[in-house]
Enzyme design. Structure first.
Site, short mmCIF file in Angstrom:
data_model
loop_
_atom_site.label_atom_id
_atom_site.label_comp_id
_atom_site.label_asym_id
_atom_site.label_seq_id
_atom_site.Cartn_x
_atom_site.Cartn_y
_atom_site.Cartn_z
N ALA A 56 1.22 -1.11 0.13
CA ALA A 56 0.04 0.45 -0.23
C ALA A 56 0.83 0.98 -0.41
O ALA A 56 1.69 1.40 0.92
CB ALA A 56 -0.59 -0.21 0.74
N VAL A 82 4.75 -1.49 3.01
CA VAL A 82 4.04 -0.18 2.72
C VAL A 82 5.08 0.30 1.57
O VAL A 82 6.59 0.49 1.30
CB VAL A 82 4.88 1.00 4.37
N LYS A 83 4.80 0.91 0.48
CA LYS A 83 5.05 1.51 -0.41
C LYS A 83 5.69 2.93 -0.14
O LYS A 83 4.99 3.88 0.22
CB LYS A 83 4.14 1.25 -1.39
N VAL A 84 7.00 3.36 -1.06
CA VAL A 84 7.44 4.26 -0.64
C VAL A 84 8.33 4.61 -2.40
O VAL A 84 9.00 3.66 -2.83
CB VAL A 84 8.28 4.83 0.58
#
Ligand code: G3P
Length: 217
Positions: A56, A82-84
């Site tokens: 996400a 967690v996507k950055v």
């Protein structure tokens, strides 16, 4: 090679998941927008459905704000990654979020140097975008090969997640090179089953079965 599905379409995920084809899911703001659903709600539904990591993506661009968003996304479920984005701030957020114990997927990777930085910042996954490099007449698969070589040279644990996959050939090429994961839209995964000789052969078998009156049940 693990298969992730690159979509926020829960029906498509469910169908592939029931076939055992889903080792994880990736989403991004464009895919969430396409689903027309609230990010927290649809991501929770996906996390409840699949056992593997569900990426996400944050929408902030400054490290502190990315970290705040990442921590909120991570609370959705234990299987959130967690996507950055692969910016300097994204790398800072990656380091903090992975030190917190979260899975982190660093996305929008277009060079081996970017992948090296992500591994140093503790990324769980690095997402090189194959199709978007091919769009520029570059070879996205060369990037996968370069990252594989670099990570193997130094024993980095970061998993190579081939992304922006547009064709069935991309899947087999990524697997040959040794990508740890490939994330593909559901339609590409369906395409992998297709071959013109399978269709032709089946038509001939069925014709002969009909001629011979073969009945099984
Ligand atoms: O996995 C990343 C993907 O969602 C981007 O794909 O086809 O928009 O380059 P594409």
């Amino acid at each position: 090679m693990k298969f992730f599905v690159d979509t926020a379409d829960v029906d498509a995920i469910r169908e592939l998941n029931e076939l055992g084809m889903v080792d994880g899911v990736t989403t991004n703001p464009s895919l969430i927008a396409k689903s027309g659903r609230d990010i927290l709600e649809v991501t929770k539904e996906i996390c409840d459905m699949v056992d593997g990591p569900v990426s996400a993506e944050v929408v902030a661009t400054e490290a502190d704000a990315m970290i705040e968003e990442g921590r909120k996304l991570a609370k959705i479920a234990d299987n959130i990654a967690v996507k950055v984005p692969l910016t300097w701030d994204g790398l800072k957020a990656c380091k903090v979020l992975s030190d917190d114990g979260n899975m982190v997927n660093v996305t929008l990777c277009f060079s081996a140097n970017q992948a090296l930085l992500a591994a140093k910042a503790g990324a769980t996954f690095i997402s090189p975008f194959i199709g978007r490099l091919d769009d520029l007449n570059l070879d996205g698969m060369d990037l996968i090969a370069d990252i594989r070589e670099i990570y193997d040279n130094y024993g980095f644990d970061t998993q190579i997640l081939a992304a922006s996959i547009r064709s069935a050939n991309h899947m087999s090429e990524a697997a040959k090179i040794g990508a740890d994961v490939a994330t593909a839209p559901p339609a590409v995964i369906h395409k992998m089953a297709e071959h013109v000789l399978t269709d032709k052969g089946l038509a001939a078998f069925l014709k002969d079965a009909e001629k011979a009156g073969i009945k099984i049940v």
